[in-house]
Design an enzyme around this catalytic site. Structure first.
Site, PDB file in Angstrom:
ATOM      1  N   GLU A 196     -42.844 -58.171  68.940  1.00  0.00           N
ATOM      2  CA  GLU A 196     -41.888 -59.146  68.372  1.00  0.00           C
ATOM      3  C   GLU A 196     -40.432 -58.907  68.747  1.00  0.00           C
ATOM      4  O   GLU A 196     -39.545 -58.927  67.895  1.00  0.00           O
ATOM      5  CB  GLU A 196     -42.035 -59.151  66.839  1.00  0.00           C
ATOM      6  CG  GLU A 196     -43.457 -59.439  66.385  1.00  0.00           C
ATOM      7  CD  GLU A 196     -43.632 -59.417  64.867  1.00  0.00           C
ATOM      8  OE1 GLU A 196     -42.711 -58.993  64.159  1.00  0.00           O
ATOM      9  OE2 GLU A 196     -44.702 -59.840  64.398  1.00  0.00           O
ATOM     10  N   GLU A 222     -54.144 -61.187  66.573  1.00  0.00           N
ATOM     11  CA  GLU A 222     -54.064 -61.207  65.099  1.00  0.00           C
ATOM     12  C   GLU A 222     -54.532 -62.554  64.552  1.00  0.00           C
ATOM     13  O   GLU A 222     -53.942 -63.098  63.618  1.00  0.00           O
ATOM     14  CB  GLU A 222     -52.615 -60.918  64.649  1.00  0.00           C
ATOM     15  CG  GLU A 222     -52.040 -59.643  65.233  1.00  0.00           C
ATOM     16  CD  GLU A 222     -50.630 -59.294  64.743  1.00  0.00           C
ATOM     17  OE1 GLU A 222     -50.202 -59.851  63.716  1.00  0.00           O
ATOM     18  OE2 GLU A 222     -49.979 -58.465  65.388  1.00  0.00           O
TER      19      GLU A 222
HETATM   20  C1  GLA Z   1     -47.155 -59.078  62.328  1.00  0.00           C
HETATM   21  C2  GLA Z   1     -47.482 -57.664  62.813  1.00  0.00           C
HETATM   22  C3  GLA Z   1     -48.726 -57.151  62.173  1.00  0.00           C
HETATM   23  C4  GLA Z   1     -48.777 -57.447  60.700  1.00  0.00           C
HETATM   24  C5  GLA Z   1     -48.580 -58.912  60.462  1.00  0.00           C
HETATM   25  C6  GLA Z   1     -48.646 -59.225  58.998  1.00  0.00           C
HETATM   26  O1  GLA Z   1     -47.884 -60.041  62.903  1.00  0.00           O
HETATM   27  O2  GLA Z   1     -47.624 -57.583  64.187  1.00  0.00           O
HETATM   28  O3  GLA Z   1     -48.781 -55.769  62.359  1.00  0.00           O
HETATM   29  O4  GLA Z   1     -47.778 -56.717  60.034  1.00  0.00           O
HETATM   30  O5  GLA Z   1     -47.316 -59.269  60.957  1.00  0.00           O
HETATM   31  O6  GLA Z   1     -49.655 -58.559  58.356  1.00  0.00           O
END
Ligand code: GLA
Length: 329
Positions: A132, A239
């Protein structure tokens, strides 16, 4: 004889020829979801336990216990493991930046990356090296963070170089969210392209894929996949979850998902996986940010304490309509 029970196929077996199927886990869920994980997933990611603050809360004091348990679970069950994450603006302890000039911070970054990657060499096959780093809006490319402020723009390439030095066999990823939003997509593309052009050891782009029933549009997901794939790198969905609430929907009165939500979710998962199969030459791993609806971070985000049901398996680990749409094609 009449067959009364329907055989539930293994999700990861169904997708064996296409990509790995992963789940984010923690030390509780590798117990509570053990059977489900073993049957349907062939890859795991630590939900939190490999983040900086968890692994090195105090300078030089490494707390690998929980991370070790997860790595052992992966090994015992012949699963792949993704590493998450080495350099991020969140869940990083304050001491890392305290009194640090560029050289000190680079040194701390290097020591952390080296220690963590060395420990899981041979178990973890790929790492989200930087998480990020790009802004969501506005003209700036890079998010304003302590890493950027103290080291400068090259903190990203340095992280990848240290990681490559620590484990030359590991695949190294840049990971981000809102990855399918056109504006952010171009920023991520620009950042990653600049790394590739400079010869930085980067092997993949992680699309976090925190999606909902309507957003992002399927067409935008397709364009994002094509755009990142054009860099010649591997793509992982890192994710994935499909919230049953659209972002503006702040309702808190539901104790179970409506039929309409579940139907829409099934249709959405069907479309998503159809698209992912189309790009299986580029996509090598699809990880959900959890495994079943009994445990999801979305039950606290964006509305604190509101239950969500984002996965293919319900709260009792039973296959949902969404599951069947993903495995029957
Ligand atoms: C982001 C992070 C993850 C996690 C999510 C929320 O996407 O990359 O590690 O913290 O937020 O759970």
């Amino acid at each position: 004889m009449v067959k009364t029970t329907v055989e539930v196929p293994s999700l990861s077996k169904v997708y064996e020829a296409s990509f790995h199927i992963g789940a984010a886990v923690n030390v509780r869920t590798i117990e509570s979801q053990k059977d489900l994980l073993r049957k349907h997933f062939n890859s795991i990611t630590a939900e939190n336990d490999m983040k900086f603050i968890e692994i090195q809360p105090v300078e030089g004091q490494f707390t690998f216990e929980k991370a070790d348990q997860l790595a052992a679970f992966a090994k015992e069950n012949g699963m792949k493991m993704r590493g998450h994450t080495l350099v991020w603006h969140n869940q990083t302890p304050e001491w890392v930046f305290e009194g640090a000039d560029r050289e000190t911070l680079l040194q701390r970054m290097k020591e952390h990356i080296t220690a963590v990657m060395n420990r899981y060499k041979g178990t973890i096959f790929c790492w989200d090296v930087v998480n990020e780093a790009v802004t969501d809006e506005g003209p700036e490319l890079l998010r304003s963070t302590k890493w950027l402020e103290i080291i400068g723009e090259d903190y990203i390439e340095k992280a990848f170089e240290f990681a490559h030095e620590a484990d030359p066999d590991a695949l190294l990823f840049y990971n981000d969210y809102n990855e399918s939003n056109p504006e952010k997509r171009e920023k991520i593309y620009k950042l990653v392209k600049s790394l590739v052009d400079k010869g930085v050891p980067i092997h993949g782009v992680g699309l976090q894929a925190h999606w909902n029933l309507v957003n992002p549009r399927l067409e935008d997901i397709r364009i994002a996949i094509e755009r990142y794939a054009s860099l010649g790198l591997k793509l992982h969905l890192t994710e994935l979850d499909v919230s049953v609430f659209n972002f503006e929907d702040k309702r808190t009165d539901l104790t179970e998902p409506t039929h309409k939500m579940l139907d829409l979710q099934a249709e959405r998962y069907q479309q998503i996986f159809q698209l992912l199969r189309e790009y299986r030459n580029h996509i090598t791993s699809v990880t959900f940010w959890g495994a079943a609806d009994d445990y999801t971070w979305l039950s606290d985000f964006p509305v604190k304490g509101r239950k969500n049901w984002p996965f293919l398996f319900d709260e009792n680990h039973q296959a949902k309509e969404s599951f069947w749409k993903v495995v029957q094609y």
